[in-house]
Every structure is written in C-alpha cells, then in structure tokens.
Design a protein around this motif. Structure first.
Motif, PDB file in Angstrom:
ATOM      1  N   PRO A  73       0.801  -1.229   0.000  1.00 14.05           N
ATOM      2  CA  PRO A  73       0.000   0.000   0.000  1.00 14.05           C
ATOM      3  C   PRO A  73       0.834   1.279   0.000  1.00 14.05           C
ATOM      4  N   GLY A  74       2.027   1.234   0.592  1.00 19.08           N
ATOM      5  CA  GLY A  74       2.879   2.410   0.600  1.00 19.08           C
ATOM      6  C   GLY A  74       3.344   2.827  -0.779  1.00 19.08           C
ATOM      7  N   GLU A  75       3.387   1.879  -1.731  1.00 13.98           N
ATOM      8  CA  GLU A  75       3.806   2.219  -3.093  1.00 13.98           C
ATOM      9  C   GLU A  75       2.827   3.186  -3.743  1.00 13.98           C
ATOM     10  N   PHE A  76       1.599   3.207  -3.242  1.00 13.57           N
ATOM     11  CA  PHE A  76       0.595   4.085  -3.842  1.00 13.57           C
ATOM     12  C   PHE A  76       0.933   5.552  -3.616  1.00 13.57           C
ATOM     13  N   LEU A  77       1.728   5.854  -2.594  1.00 11.12           N
ATOM     14  CA  LEU A  77       2.053   7.265  -2.308  1.00 11.12           C
ATOM     15  C   LEU A  77       2.904   7.883  -3.417  1.00 11.12           C
ATOM     16  N   PRO A  78       4.029   7.272  -3.836  1.00 10.26           N
ATOM     17  CA  PRO A  78       4.735   7.854  -4.983  1.00 10.26           C
ATOM     18  C   PRO A  78       3.922   7.770  -6.267  1.00 10.26           C
ATOM     19  N   PHE A  79       3.136   6.722  -6.432  1.00  7.45           N
ATOM     20  CA  PHE A  79       2.281   6.582  -7.607  1.00  7.45           C
ATOM     21  C   PHE A  79       1.320   7.762  -7.707  1.00  7.45           C
ATOM     22  N   TYR A  80       0.768   8.126  -6.592  1.00  9.12           N
ATOM     23  CA  TYR A  80      -0.197   9.220  -6.491  1.00  9.12           C
ATOM     24  C   TYR A  80       0.493  10.580  -6.624  1.00  9.12           C
ATOM     25  N   ALA A  81       1.610  10.745  -5.907  1.00 12.19           N
ATOM     26  CA  ALA A  81       2.273  12.049  -5.859  1.00 12.19           C
ATOM     27  C   ALA A  81       2.890  12.439  -7.196  1.00 12.19           C
ATOM     28  N   LEU A  82       3.485  11.490  -7.898  1.00  9.45           N
ATOM     29  CA  LEU A  82       4.097  11.805  -9.192  1.00  9.45           C
ATOM     30  C   LEU A  82       3.054  12.307 -10.185  1.00  9.45           C
ATOM     31  N   GLN A  83       1.892  11.658 -10.202  1.00 10.69           N
ATOM     32  CA  GLN A  83       0.843  12.103 -11.117  1.00 10.69           C
ATOM     33  C   GLN A  83       0.340  13.500 -10.736  1.00 10.69           C
ATOM     34  N   ALA A  84       0.266  13.764  -9.441  1.00 11.08           N
ATOM     35  CA  ALA A  84      -0.167  15.089  -8.992  1.00 11.08           C
ATOM     36  C   ALA A  84       0.842  16.163  -9.401  1.00 11.08           C
ATOM     37  N   ILE A  85       2.127  15.860  -9.280  1.00  9.71           N
ATOM     38  CA  ILE A  85       3.164  16.818  -9.688  1.00  9.71           C
ATOM     39  C   ILE A  85       3.053  17.102 -11.187  1.00  9.71           C
ATOM     40  N   GLY A  86       2.824  16.058 -11.971  1.00  7.06           N
ATOM     41  CA  GLY A  86       2.648  16.268 -13.406  1.00  7.06           C
ATOM     42  C   GLY A  86       1.455  17.142 -13.712  1.00  7.06           C
ATOM     43  N   ALA A  87       0.375  16.968 -12.956  1.00  8.28           N
ATOM     44  CA  ALA A  87      -0.839  17.732 -13.216  1.00  8.28           C
ATOM     45  C   ALA A  87      -0.666  19.219 -12.939  1.00  8.28           C
ATOM     46  N   CYS A  88       0.128  19.549 -11.914  1.00  6.39           N
ATOM     47  CA  CYS A  88       0.261  20.974 -11.556  1.00  6.39           C
ATOM     48  C   CYS A  88       1.562  21.595 -12.059  1.00  6.39           C
ATOM     49  N   TYR A  89       2.423  20.822 -12.747  1.00  3.55           N
ATOM     50  CA  TYR A  89       3.765  21.284 -13.078  1.00  3.55           C
ATOM     51  C   TYR A  89       3.776  22.622 -13.815  1.00  3.55           C
ATOM     52  N   THR A  90       2.973  22.768 -14.850  1.00  9.73           N
ATOM     53  CA  THR A  90       3.052  23.974 -15.675  1.00  9.73           C
ATOM     54  C   THR A  90       2.602  25.226 -14.929  1.00  9.73           C
ATOM     55  N   ALA A  91       1.859  25.044 -13.826  1.00 13.62           N
ATOM     56  CA  ALA A  91       1.409  26.195 -13.038  1.00 13.62           C
ATOM     57  C   ALA A  91       2.394  26.571 -11.944  1.00 13.62           C
ATOM     58  N   LEU A  92       3.447  25.779 -11.760  1.00 12.11           N
ATOM     59  CA  LEU A  92       4.370  26.000 -10.655  1.00 12.11           C
ATOM     60  C   LEU A  92       5.295  27.182 -10.925  1.00 12.11           C
ATOM     61  N   ALA A  93       5.780  27.784  -9.851  1.00 16.07           N
ATOM     62  CA  ALA A  93       6.821  28.799  -9.949  1.00 16.07           C
ATOM     63  C   ALA A  93       8.114  28.138 -10.399  1.00 16.07           C
ATOM     64  N   ALA A  94       9.020  28.942 -10.934  1.00 10.88           N
ATOM     65  CA  ALA A  94      10.264  28.418 -11.504  1.00 10.88           C
ATOM     66  C   ALA A  94      11.061  27.601 -10.486  1.00 10.88           C
ATOM     67  N   GLU A  95      11.114  28.047  -9.244  1.00  9.62           N
ATOM     68  CA  GLU A  95      11.890  27.333  -8.226  1.00  9.62           C
ATOM     69  C   GLU A  95      11.318  25.942  -7.970  1.00  9.62           C
ATOM     70  N   ARG A  96      10.001  25.840  -7.937  1.00 11.46           N
ATOM     71  CA  ARG A  96       9.389  24.522  -7.733  1.00 11.46           C
ATOM     72  C   ARG A  96       9.601  23.619  -8.949  1.00 11.46           C
ATOM     73  N   LYS A  97       9.578  24.186 -10.132  1.00 15.86           N
ATOM     74  CA  LYS A  97       9.855  23.380 -11.318  1.00 15.86           C
ATOM     75  C   LYS A  97      11.261  22.786 -11.242  1.00 15.86           C
ATOM     76  N   LYS A  98      12.204  23.579 -10.731  1.00 16.83           N
ATOM     77  CA  LYS A  98      13.567  23.078 -10.580  1.00 16.83           C
ATOM     78  C   LYS A  98      13.630  21.925  -9.589  1.00 16.83           C
ATOM     79  N   GLU A  99      12.778  21.969  -8.581  1.00 19.12           N
ATOM     80  CA  GLU A  99      12.718  20.873  -7.615  1.00 19.12           C
ATOM     81  C   GLU A  99      12.046  19.645  -8.208  1.00 19.12           C
ATOM     82  N   ALA A 100      11.028  19.863  -9.018  1.00 16.84           N
ATOM     83  CA  ALA A 100      10.221  18.753  -9.519  1.00 16.84           C
ATOM     84  C   ALA A 100      10.895  17.965 -10.630  1.00 16.84           C
ATOM     85  N   LEU A 101      11.620  18.652 -11.501  1.00 19.73           N
ATOM     86  CA  LEU A 101      12.136  17.977 -12.691  1.00 19.73           C
ATOM     87  C   LEU A 101      13.087  16.827 -12.359  1.00 19.73           C
TER      88      LEU A 101
END
Length: 263
Positions: A73-101
């Motif tokens: 069940p713990g594997e679902f957390l990165p599975f969930y979080a990565l998709q969420a990061i992809g969904a909001c990536y283009t709206a992020l500030a430049a500094e957060r994009k640098k963290e996410a990529l």
C-alpha cells in the motif's frame, strides 16, 4: 470522495490522507486504484499546492523501494504524488519546477513498474498542457538516457490525446526512430530487465505513433526494416500485428512484412 480537502487540514490532514490512500490503494493486488490517483490529479489541475502540501508531494514521490515496496500500500504514495506533480507542473513557480524535474527524471528509472507508469502519466499530463516541454526535455536527455528513461519517453508520447496535432506525432516518430537506431547500433544496457522493459515499450508505442501519422510512420518502419537487425524485426512485427495498423492500413502493413521476410 474529493481528496483535496485533506490538504487544508495541515499535519492532521496529511496523516489522514496517507491512511486514506493506503487503505484505498487496491494494494497488494494486481491493480492499483487508478481512478483514485487520476481523481486527485484532476483536482490538482489549475491549483498550486501551498508549501506544506508541496513538500509532502515531493517527499512521497521520493519514497524509495525499501520505504514503499512494490505491491505494498505504501507504493501508492509515490504513484499518487508523481501524477499530482505532473498535473500541476506547468502552473508551478520556476523554483518549484527546478525541484520537480529531477524527481520526475529519477522516477523514470525506478525499479518499481508502477512508479515508472506514474511518471509516464505525469509526463503525459505535462505534455497535454505544454508539449514543447516534452520536446525540449527529451531532445536534451536522449543522448545520455538509459533504457528505462527511453521507455518513459516513448510511453509519454504514445498517448492519443497528445497526437491530435500532426507535429506531435512526427516528433514522436523521429524520437522512436533514433531510439531504434541506437539500439540496433549497440545501445549500452546494463541489465536484462532494462532491455525487456524498453523492448515492451517499443513493441506497442511505435504503432500508436504510426497510426496517427501513417505516411511518415510507415516510412520509418521501412527504414528500420532495412537495418536487417533481428531485434528490430521482432519489434516491427509486434507493432504490425496491432489492430490499429493491421485493420486500418493493410496494404502498408503487408509491404513492411514483405521487407521483413527478405531479411
């Protein structure tokens, strides 16, 4: 149930969300709860997480296999979080994009197949909002990319919602041809599992791209057939057998099959 509401409750809400996700993950089992992860990604679209929520998404997305084993069940957390990061990536500030990529890039080579699928979905969501980012990244990364990263590029691009624009399909075909050429010429692959994963990706993704841009796509197939490489022949044969090609383009499929028979 809307999971976004948990984010407004601070630490208590984060603990409740983690428990909720694990309890509803569908794991262990053959299929994770895809709808739940997709639902949250849809909720994140157009929203920018506050700082605590953002740090939590990064932390979950970085959970390693020892911390979140495959089919746990713990594997679902990165599975969930990565998709969420992809969904909001283009709206992020430049500094957060640098963290996410780097997080997205690292996940492409994760040993857990669900995590690799999650980052492919994340890339698709980014591409739906700004396809130019995928073009830039994949061009920049390709030369040094390992087999698992190359498979992630293909999985991201073989996504019909991205391919309604002709140039998107053409870019995917050019990238796929370069990946096939590199492999035929001796792409270094350190493990058999990496080769298997890339092979499986190529066995379906090429047909998705060819279906959307058949003239250029079958030209790519003919050039690959001319390599006279047994591994490339098997990849082409697998794609030619897909109904999306064999039923829609029987003449072109027969022409490429004839080339393979001559090898």
């Amino acid at each position: 149930m809307e999971t976004w509401r948990y984010w407004s409750d601070g630490h208590t809400g984060f603990e409740a969300l983690e428990a909720f996700l694990k309890n509803n993950s569908g794991l262990p089992g053959p299929r994770a709860n895809l709808k739940l992860a997709e639902q949250f990604a849809e909720e994140v679209m157009g929203r920018i997480p506050d700082e605590p929520a953002w740090k939590l998404l990064l932390e979950w997305s970085r959970r390693s296999e020892p911390e979140a084993p495959a089919n746990d069940p713990g594997e679902f957390l990165p599975f969930y979080a990565l998709q969420a990061i992809g969904a909001c990536y283009t709206a992020l500030a430049a500094e957060r994009k640098k963290e996410a990529l780097p997080v997205l890039k690292e996940a492409m080579s994760d040993p857990r197949w669900r995590v690799r699928e999650a980052v492919a979905i994340a890339l698709q969501r980014i591409g739906e909002q700004d396809f130019g980012l995928l073009e830039q990244w994949f061009e920049d990364w390709l030369e040094q990319a390992n087999a698992l990263e190359r498979r992630a590029f293909l999985a991201a691009l073989a996504h019909p919602p991205l391919l309604g624009i002709r140039e998107h399909a053409r870019f995917g075909l050019r990238l796929a041809e370069r990946i096939l050429q590199d492999w035929a010429m001796g792409l270094p692959i350190s493990e058999k599992e990496e080769a298997r994963v890339l092979n499986k990706g190529l066995e379906y993704s090429l047909s998705v791209l060819v279906e959307k841009e058949p003239e250029e796509g079958f030209a790519v197939m003919r050039r690959v057939a001319a390599m006279n490489d047994k591994q490339m022949d098997r990849i082409l044969s697998a794609n030619l057998s897909k109904a999306r090609l064999s039923k829609k383009y029987p003449i072109e499929v027969a022409e490429v099959r004839l080339l393979l028979q001559e090898n």
